[in-house]
Each structure stands twice: as C-alpha cells, then as structure tokens.
Design a protein around this motif. Sequence first.
Motif, short mmCIF file in Angstrom:
data_model
loop_
_atom_site.label_atom_id
_atom_site.label_comp_id
_atom_site.label_asym_id
_atom_site.label_seq_id
_atom_site.Cartn_x
_atom_site.Cartn_y
_atom_site.Cartn_z
N PHE A 1 109.39 76.55 44.10
CA PHE A 1 110.25 75.54 43.46
C PHE A 1 110.39 74.30 44.33
O PHE A 1 110.31 73.17 43.84
N GLU A 2 110.60 74.49 45.62
CA GLU A 2 110.75 73.34 46.51
C GLU A 2 109.46 72.53 46.56
O GLU A 2 109.48 71.30 46.51
N GLY A 3 108.33 73.21 46.64
CA GLY A 3 107.05 72.49 46.63
C GLY A 3 106.81 71.79 45.31
O GLY A 3 106.26 70.69 45.27
N PHE A 4 107.22 72.42 44.23
CA PHE A 4 107.09 71.85 42.89
C PHE A 4 107.79 70.50 42.81
O PHE A 4 107.24 69.52 42.30
N MET A 5 109.02 70.42 43.33
CA MET A 5 109.78 69.17 43.26
C MET A 5 109.30 68.17 44.31
O MET A 5 109.11 66.99 44.00
N ARG A 6 109.09 68.62 45.52
CA ARG A 6 108.68 67.69 46.58
C ARG A 6 107.32 67.06 46.28
O ARG A 6 107.09 65.90 46.62
N ASN A 7 106.44 67.82 45.66
CA ASN A 7 105.10 67.32 45.36
C ASN A 7 104.99 66.69 43.99
O ASN A 7 103.89 66.40 43.51
N ARG A 8 106.13 66.50 43.34
CA ARG A 8 106.20 65.80 42.05
C ARG A 8 105.28 66.44 41.01
O ARG A 8 104.48 65.76 40.37
N ILE B 1 113.45 60.45 40.30
CA ILE B 1 114.01 61.68 39.74
C ILE B 1 113.65 62.88 40.60
O ILE B 1 114.51 63.70 40.95
N THR B 2 112.38 63.03 40.92
CA THR B 2 111.96 64.21 41.67
C THR B 2 112.42 64.18 43.13
O THR B 2 112.61 65.23 43.74
N ASP B 3 112.60 62.99 43.69
CA ASP B 3 113.08 62.88 45.07
C ASP B 3 114.58 63.14 45.19
O ASP B 3 115.04 63.69 46.19
N PHE C 1 116.68 68.63 48.88
CA PHE C 1 116.43 69.82 49.72
C PHE C 1 116.75 69.53 51.17
O PHE C 1 117.24 70.40 51.89
N ASP C 2 116.47 68.32 51.62
CA ASP C 2 116.77 67.96 53.01
C ASP C 2 118.28 68.05 53.27
O ASP C 2 118.71 68.56 54.31
N GLU C 3 119.08 67.55 52.32
CA GLU C 3 120.54 67.64 52.47
C GLU C 3 121.00 69.09 52.44
O GLU C 3 121.90 69.50 53.18
N TYR C 4 120.38 69.87 51.57
CA TYR C 4 120.73 71.30 51.50
C TYR C 4 120.43 72.01 52.81
O TYR C 4 121.26 72.74 53.33
#
Length: 350
Positions: free
Chosen positions: A157-164, A327-329, A343-346
Amino acid sequence: MTTSIIKNQNQTYDLGNSDLRLKDIIKTLPKECFKKNRFKAWTNVAIAVLMVALGYVSIAISPWFLLPFAWIFTGTALTGFFVIAHDCGHRSFANRRWVNDLVGHVLLLPLIYPFHSWRIKHNHHHKHTNKLDEDNAWHPIRPEVFETWGPFRKAVFEGFMRNRLWWLGSIGHWAVVHFDWRNFKTKDQSSIKFSVAVVVLFAVVAFPLLIATTGIWGFVKFWLLPWMVYHFWMSTFTIVHHTTFDVPFVAAHKWNEALAQLSGTIHCDYPRWIEFLCHDINVHVPHHLSTAIPSYNLRLAYKSIKENWQPYLHDESKFSWALMKEITDKCQLYVTDVGYITFDEYHAGR
C-alpha cells in the motif's frame, strides 16, 4: 470553503453544524434535470458504440508508433460504455428496469464487469459518501487500521501511493469485490451470480476466439491494453471525485448527508474530448445530489447548483499530473477529526 455561514432560499445554514438536508438542495434543481429523454439516451449509446468501433479500427490499421494513441482513444471510449451502464445501474437511463438491466449488462461485457455486482456496491457508496469506514469507493486508510496490516500489505500500500500507482486501483477493486457473491447480502446473491455468469461466459467465448484469430499479441493489443486505459480512467475519476487534502471523511455520528454529497464531491475539468467520450461523468456534484439525474442533464443541474449553493461547493480542479501528484503525495493516511497525513509524518510520529 469560503464562509462558515451562508443564507440560501431564505434560510441560514452553518457549514460546521448544518441543518441542511439533501431535499433542500434537490428542491432547487430545475425539474428538467430529472427528465429522461429517450432520444438523448439512445443517441449516447450510438455515439459510444461508434467511438469504440472507431477505436478498434484505429488499433487494427495503426502502425506501431501510433498504437498508444489508438489504445488511449479506445480505452477512453470504452469508459463511455461504463458511464452509460452507470446510468442504467441508477435506473436513470430508461423507465423500464429490464431495459436498464439489459443495456447495462451488454455495455459492461467487453469490460468483464458484472453489472449487478457493480450496481449494488456503487449504490452503497452513494448512501455513505465520505463516511469514514463505510464508503466503499476510494476511501482513506486510518493509521490504526494500517497498523493492523502485515508487513507485506503495508509495503504494497505504501509503495502504491508513493509511486503514484493510483491508476491500478480499480483493477484490484474489480477483481476482489465483484466476482464473489459472498460479499453481498443473501437477497442479492442470485442477481450477482447471474451477472458473473454472463461476463464469464462472454470471456470464455470471446477471449479464445480473439486469440485464435489474432494470437496472444492480438489479445493484448485489442483487449488488454484498452481495458487498462479504461481502468486508468475508472481509478482517476473515482479518486478525484472525493479526494483532496481538504475534503473530510467523517465518522458516522458526525456525518451529514447533504454536506457529504455537496461539499465532499469535487468537480474536475478534463480535456473536452475526454468529457465527450465519457459523457460528462466529471460533472459529478449533481450526480451525488441525486442519482436520478441522467448523464446528459448533469451540466444543466450543475449550473443551477452553482447559482444556488456556490458557498458549499469545493473549488473546481483541473486534471493534470500536478493534481494527481498532489493527491497521492498528501492523501496517504487519514487521522479521524484531523485529516490526511503522509507516510513520512506517520513514521516520524511513531
């Protein structure tokens, strides 16, 4: 939002604690918005069929360096099939239910999308739009939910969002949700089984025939790549309709139906050729106020909404890579009553 208190129709509404009801908004829409027009409806079907046929011809005759353009055009035209089936699912295409069901099933065949499965799940989205943990369309993941996942699922999931990779989202939703009738209430399972059987039978006949006549490359060329373009638009429309860093998803006890549909739905402008092929599905605010509005009346309804309810509306956006990057960032995890965090804040807060 531009103000916390507005006056409309001789009443005052507080945007933070609104007494506004959905029927208050619907009453202000012109009656013409809700009128089904058989000529317009079937003209849209004819246009969609013509555009898809034109797309497949372009794939057949294009040299290799023009094929990407042919795939993009054909996949976008196929999205028009889905939008008309979308009207059928909401019973806004025709007055007779069997006509809606027939047209919906036929138009979703090349997309291998079970009509009743989609219809029922999508209606749930309309009933619970932007309700945290209830909306079943593109909904945010809370950190406490994310923490219950295993390492692999978290990484995916994290890769999905970070990699748009948002454009793959609807493929997963299609595959996981719509073919298992156990995901549905008992009373709906017979309809689900029927729709699944229809698309499976179509695939069992059409795919081997396509491969036998055009080879594996023909299957990829004529079906798979246009189908992926269709899912690109499905994913994009879905995420853009309700997702930006300042559109809230709220818990059930705080949820207001009218505000969720009016203020939580975003109008986004796309290049005109996309809006034409996709039958104005981007004009999405009126559709969330009433699913009885046919797609060919969405612009008329939106004009009225802007005249009467402008202070409630989210700022309009324009489709671009910058929009999808934002949006994705920014919209990666969602903290209840706070909003989106990255994710960085999390990770920094752990």
